[in-house]
Design a protein around this motif. Structure first.
Motif, PDB file in Angstrom:
ATOM      1  N   ARG A  97       5.377  -4.315  56.167  1.00  0.00           N
ATOM      2  CA  ARG A  97       6.219  -5.104  55.264  1.00  0.00           C
ATOM      3  C   ARG A  97       5.822  -4.852  53.813  1.00  0.00           C
ATOM      4  O   ARG A  97       6.682  -4.668  52.949  1.00  0.00           O
ATOM      5  N   GLU A  98       4.508  -4.812  53.535  1.00  0.00           N
ATOM      6  CA  GLU A  98       4.049  -4.545  52.173  1.00  0.00           C
ATOM      7  C   GLU A  98       4.475  -3.155  51.711  1.00  0.00           C
ATOM      8  O   GLU A  98       4.906  -2.973  50.564  1.00  0.00           O
ATOM      9  N   GLU A  99       4.378  -2.162  52.593  1.00  0.00           N
ATOM     10  CA  GLU A  99       4.788  -0.796  52.234  1.00  0.00           C
ATOM     11  C   GLU A  99       6.280  -0.724  51.954  1.00  0.00           C
ATOM     12  O   GLU A  99       6.713  -0.039  51.027  1.00  0.00           O
ATOM     13  N   ARG A 100       7.086  -1.434  52.725  1.00  0.00           N
ATOM     14  CA  ARG A 100       8.530  -1.457  52.486  1.00  0.00           C
ATOM     15  C   ARG A 100       8.842  -2.112  51.146  1.00  0.00           C
ATOM     16  O   ARG A 100       9.694  -1.648  50.394  1.00  0.00           O
ATOM     17  N   GLU A 101       8.141  -3.206  50.837  1.00  0.00           N
ATOM     18  CA  GLU A 101       8.375  -3.886  49.563  1.00  0.00           C
ATOM     19  C   GLU A 101       7.956  -3.018  48.386  1.00  0.00           C
ATOM     20  O   GLU A 101       8.637  -2.973  47.366  1.00  0.00           O
ATOM     21  N   GLU A 102       6.827  -2.297  48.527  1.00  0.00           N
ATOM     22  CA  GLU A 102       6.389  -1.394  47.464  1.00  0.00           C
ATOM     23  C   GLU A 102       7.360  -0.240  47.287  1.00  0.00           C
ATOM     24  O   GLU A 102       7.667   0.170  46.165  1.00  0.00           O
ATOM     25  N   ALA A 103       7.874   0.290  48.383  1.00  0.00           N
ATOM     26  CA  ALA A 103       8.825   1.400  48.299  1.00  0.00           C
ATOM     27  C   ALA A 103      10.127   0.946  47.657  1.00  0.00           C
ATOM     28  O   ALA A 103      10.764   1.691  46.911  1.00  0.00           O
ATOM     29  N   ALA A 104      10.531  -0.286  47.925  1.00  0.00           N
ATOM     30  CA  ALA A 104      11.775  -0.794  47.340  1.00  0.00           C
ATOM     31  C   ALA A 104      11.596  -1.081  45.854  1.00  0.00           C
ATOM     32  O   ALA A 104      12.547  -0.973  45.073  1.00  0.00           O
ATOM     33  N   GLU A 106       9.659   0.642  43.723  1.00  0.00           N
ATOM     34  CA  GLU A 106       9.525   1.887  42.971  1.00  0.00           C
ATOM     35  C   GLU A 106      10.899   2.469  42.669  1.00  0.00           C
ATOM     36  O   GLU A 106      11.815   2.370  43.479  1.00  0.00           O
ATOM     37  N   ASP A 108      13.854   5.276  42.360  1.00  0.00           N
ATOM     38  CA  ASP A 108      14.204   6.375  43.251  1.00  0.00           C
ATOM     39  C   ASP A 108      13.776   7.725  42.708  1.00  0.00           C
ATOM     40  O   ASP A 108      13.268   8.563  43.425  1.00  0.00           O
ATOM     41  N   ASP A 109      13.995   7.960  41.432  1.00  0.00           N
ATOM     42  CA  ASP A 109      13.659   9.250  40.811  1.00  0.00           C
ATOM     43  C   ASP A 109      12.588   9.016  39.747  1.00  0.00           C
ATOM     44  O   ASP A 109      12.863   8.396  38.737  1.00  0.00           O
TER      45      ASP A 109
END
Length: 116
Positions: A97-104, A106, A108-109
Motif C-alpha cells: 500500500r505504501e509503495e502504491r501511494e508513493e508511486a501515485a 510521483e 509520471d515523467d
C-alpha cells in the motif's frame, strides 16, 4: 465383551504387516497395469494411507493422556505459526500500500517540471 488392547510390542509388528500388505497391493496393481508407473493420483492416495496409518499407530502408542497433551502442544505451536504468518501478511500488505501511494505521488515523467 472383550476389549481389544494393543500392547506396545505389537505395534512394530502391525506396522510392518500393514506396510507389507500395502506394498503387495501396489505390486498387484503394477502387474495388472503392465508395469507402467502409477499415476500421480494413485501415488498420492497410497502416501495418504501410509500417513494415516502412521498417525493412527503413533496416537495409539502414546495413549489417550499423552496424545491429548501432544495435541495441546501442537495446537499452541500452530497458533504461534498462524500469528507469525498473519503478521508477515499484514506487513506485506502495508508495504504494498505504501509503495502504491508513493508511486501515485510521483510525477509520471521526471523530465517535466514546473520550472519553466
Amino acid at each position: 465383551m472383550n476389549d481389544v488392547a494393543i500392547d506396545a510390542w505389537q505395534i512394530p509388528i502391525l506396522v510392518t504387516a500393514a506396510i507389507v500388505l500395502v506394498e503387495a497391493g501396489f505390486n498387484l496393481i503394477l502387474r495388472y497395469r503392465g508395469s507402467r508407473p502409477p499415476s500421480q493420483r494413485l501415488r498420492t492416495a497410497g502416501f495418504g494411507v501410509l500417513v494415516l496409518l502412521t498417525i493412527t499407530v503413533f496416537v495409539a502408542a502414546l495413549g489417550p493422556t499423552r496424545a491429548d497433551q501432544l495435541s495441546s502442544v501442537a495446537a499452541a505451536v500452530a497458533a504461534v505459526v498462524a500469528l507469525w504468518l498473519t503478521y508477515r501478511s499484514y506487513n506485506a500488505t502495508s508495504r504494498a500500500r505504501e509503495e502504491r501511494e508513493e508511486a501515485a505521488a510521483e510525477p509520471d515523467d521526471p523530465g517535466e517540471s514546473d520550472h519553466g
